[in-house]
Every structure is written in C-alpha cells, then in structure tokens.
Design an enzyme around this catalytic site. Structure first.
Site, PDB file in Angstrom:
ATOM      1  N   HIS A 262      -2.081   5.063   3.846  1.00 50.61           N
ATOM      2  CA  HIS A 262      -0.700   4.784   4.214  1.00 50.61           C
ATOM      3  C   HIS A 262      -0.549   4.635   5.727  1.00 50.61           C
ATOM      4  O   HIS A 262       0.343   3.915   6.192  1.00 50.61           O
ATOM      5  CB  HIS A 262       0.223   5.916   3.749  1.00 50.61           C
ATOM      6  CG  HIS A 262       0.393   6.005   2.269  1.00 50.61           C
ATOM      7  ND1 HIS A 262      -0.487   6.681   1.460  1.00 50.61           N
ATOM      8  CD2 HIS A 262       1.354   5.500   1.448  1.00 50.61           C
ATOM      9  CE1 HIS A 262      -0.081   6.598   0.205  1.00 50.61           C
ATOM     10  NE2 HIS A 262       1.027   5.889   0.167  1.00 50.61           N
ATOM     11  N   ASP A 332      -2.371  -1.993  -4.506  1.00 56.08           N
ATOM     12  CA  ASP A 332      -1.510  -0.995  -3.894  1.00 56.08           C
ATOM     13  C   ASP A 332      -0.552  -1.734  -2.952  1.00 56.08           C
ATOM     14  O   ASP A 332      -0.678  -2.945  -2.727  1.00 56.08           O
ATOM     15  CB  ASP A 332      -2.357   0.044  -3.146  1.00 56.08           C
ATOM     16  CG  ASP A 332      -1.687   1.409  -3.076  1.00 56.08           C
ATOM     17  OD1 ASP A 332      -0.455   1.485  -3.260  1.00 56.08           O
ATOM     18  OD2 ASP A 332      -2.395   2.404  -2.839  1.00 56.08           O
TER      19      ASP A 332
END
Length: 407
Positions: A262, A332
C-alpha cells in the site's frame, strides 16, 4: 442532459430479463456447478475438513421479480454477447471501479451510463447496502453487474455494523473448527448476497508469521501452509455456497514480503522459495473451491523481473500453467496502492495489467478516471498493444462467472 447509453439500448432484452436476484442466483449456480473445478462435494469436504451439512445451505431469498419482467432467456452464448459489443463496451466490462458507497448516484452512472462490468464498495459507509438500494444499480446495468466488497473479518470488514462482527482469520484458526468457519462464511455470504453483493475479496491465503497489526498479520490464518489451506478453503467454500464469489489473495504471496505494498515497492522471497510455502494454499484451495484470484503488487525474484506481479505476464503464466487455474484473475488496487501508483499513472497500469493477463483491472479511486482509462485501452486495441483476443478471453470468463451466458 443524460448521456445516451448504447450498451443499454443494445441489450434492452437482456435488461428486461435480469434482476439483481436473478443475476446473483445464476452466479451462485455457476460457481457451484462449474465442471472445470473437477472436484466433487466429497473431495471438497475432505480438503476443508468439513462435514457435509444435513440440509442444504441456508440461502437468502432473492428480491421478488417485477411482474412485467419475464424469465431470463436461456441459450445465449458468451461468444454471441462478446460479438455484439463494441470494443469500448468489451473493455468496460472487464473493469472494476470503486464508487461512492453512500448513495446510488455514482454506482448507477458507472454501471448504467459507462457500462462498467463491476463496482467496488470500500470504506465503512453502508448507505448503498441498505434499503435495497443496490437493486436499482443492478437494474441500471445492461448486463449482470458484479458488486464487490472486501469483508475478511477482523480489521477488514464492510458489513459488521449491519450484520455483526466476524473474527480475524488468525482468531478463527485459533478458536474455531474448520466446520465452524465454513458455516460462518456461508452465513456471512448469505447476508452479503441479500444486500446485493456478488463478490467478496476474501479469504486471505497468505502464509505469515507477522505480528497481528502488520499489513497481513492477523488477516492470515497462520504460518503453516496446511492450516491456511484448510481454513481458507472452508471460508471460500462457505461464500461459494451462498452465491458469493470468493477471491483468494494476494497471489503469489504477500505474507513474507519485505513491506506493505500500500505504501511502497515490496519484494517476496524468490519463486523457488514461494513454491515450498506460499503457493501451497493456492494449489489446495483452487482445487477444492471455485474461486477467483487477486494478484498482488509484489516483485518476485525469479519471476517478475523487478515489476509488480500484477503487471508481469510471468505471474499469469505461473497461475494458468503450473497451477492450472482457469478462473478469473483480478488485480489488487491499481490506483490506491503506491507499489504501483508511485511508478505508473492509472491508465498505464490498467493497460499493463490487462496486457499481462489479468481478467479484471481494479481500482478503488473512483469514476473520474473511467473515460481516461477507456480512451487509453481503446487506443491500445486499435494500435495492437492490447490484442482483441486477449480482451475476449477475459470477457468470456467474466460473463460466464456472472451467469450472463450459457457457454
């Protein structure tokens, strides 16, 4: 003035035939009966350690169909649907876009006007998940719409305020039997399906020893691939039985990566090491349960040549070849995770993922990017960067999983 929707016009007959309940029921039937998985109920029970229930799994009632909507026509092939769509419409159907979860306006625009094939509801807001609001969004789409959330349990939940708290994966493995996890996931899936959700980005099948609070941490069922395999398969099977598509993640393994994708570029152990540990749950879960696979943004020595796995053709060759997986692959988040967004603008990342072999390119950062992404993809198809047959292959898998076509 509202934009004309050519996709909706072309598929008026299909729209008349599809309600949210019908699409979800067809998805459940597709997932439960797909012959490609090659595994019987007895084999699934053995793999998950569950006992076959004495009665059929509890199913949520689908919303009643309106009187003026006939049953969905049967016999329409995937090839016929693909052929009838324009290049831009085909591309829109293999995108998953994050929308405002507080109201139907954003979702209706994305699904109805833009013809996007899937939407994602992120964050903790639940406005779209109450009062049957998603039914109108489903109706706005000319083809069955995929609606996704990430509801794993623990610190990653989306309907806990509405339907109760679910323990983290680590807590499930520590305190519950495999059969109990199977039952819990089946009940949670039924609650999601009742609200109009068709896809859950769960379970996590990463193998890790990380502390609870780390990026994977307590989202993992544990450090033993055998334990992860049993519990993840039970959770995935429970979702599947309720008519919700499970998505196992994060391929080929984030549990032993060097950091959090992230916030930064991360790498995993070399592929040879992943084969000994991290790939084992995928081999077992995908044999026993019909699920999709989310590909993560990790760089894998010996596989991805320094680029994130989501954008590497070698990742998809590994999954399709060595693991013999022929279901749906989803990236993702391509817009909200810095392992990709720090290196590639969103349209380029989406194009790279689809060219590499992803079936669905996903970003959570909203509808404002849709036109730019579709313009980029259309140009790529036109100039040969993105092969039309690559798009058609993915679109066929997506349509089949959503129950939009017969074969």
């Amino acid at each position: 003035m509202p934009k004309t929707n050519p996709l909706r016009t072309r598929f008026a007959a299909v729209l008349l035939a599809v309600t949210a309940g019908a699409a979800l029921a067809l998805l459940g039937a597709q997932l439960a009966s797909d012959p490609v998985s090659g595994s019987s109920s007895a084999q699934r029970d053995e793999a998950t350690g569950t006992t076959p229930p004495s009665e059929p799994p509890r199913q949520s009632s689908a919303p009643p169909e309106k009187a003026d909507k006939p049953d969905k026509p049967t016999g329409k092939t995937c090839a016929a649907i693909v052929e009838s769509l324009s290049p831009r419409q085909r591309l829109a159907q293999i995108l998953m876009v994050g929308v405002d979860p507080t109201s139907a306006d954003s979702a209706t625009k994305v699904a109805g006007e833009e013809g996007i094939g899937g939407i994602f509801l992120g964050g903790n807001e639940t406005g779209l998940l109450v009062d049957d609001k998603l039914a109108g969004v489903h109706d706005a789409a000319a083809l069955p719409l995929a609606v996704s959330v990430d509801d794993e349990g623990g610190r990653v939940q989306r309907v806990d305020e509405l339907d109760g708290d679910v323990p983290s994966a680590r807590e499930m493995a520590r305190t519950m039997s495999v059969a109990e996890v199977h039952r819990l996931a089946r009940e949670r899936g039924a609650a999601l399906r009742e609200r109009g959700v068709t896809i859950d980005f769960a379970p996590v099948v990463d193998v890790t020893t990380q502390p609870d609070e780390d990026v994977i941490g307590d989202r993992s069922f544990g450090a033993d691939p055998a334990v992860v395999s049993k519990y993840a398969a039970a959770f995935a099977q429970g979702l599947q039985e309720s008519g919700v598509l499970p998505v196992v993640k994060h391929f080929p393994g984030h549990g032993r990566a060097s950091g959090d994708s992230h916030v930064a570029t991360v790498s995993t152990p070399a592929l040879a090491e992943l084969r000994k540990v991290d790939l084992l749950p995928y081999q077992k879960v995908l044999r026993s349960t019909r699920a999709a696979v989310m590909v993560g943004h990790m760089s894998v020595p010996g596989l991805t040549n320094g680029v994130p796995a989501t954008l590497s053709p070698a990742t998809y060759r590994l999954l399709r070849g060595e693991l013999a997986f022929d279901g749906i692959t989803i990236t993702d988040d391509l817009g909200g995770m810095q392992a990709v967004s720090d290196r590639y603008p969103l349209p380029k990342a989406v194009l790279a993922s689809l060219t590499a072999g992803a079936d669905i390119a996903f970003w959570s950062s909203g509808e404002q990017h849709v036109d730019e992404v579709l313009d980029t993809l259309e140009q790529a198809v036109s100039d040969g960067t993105l092969r039309p047959e690559r798009v058609s292959d993915s679109l066929t898998r997506v349509l089949r999983a959503k129950g939009a076509c017969s074969a």
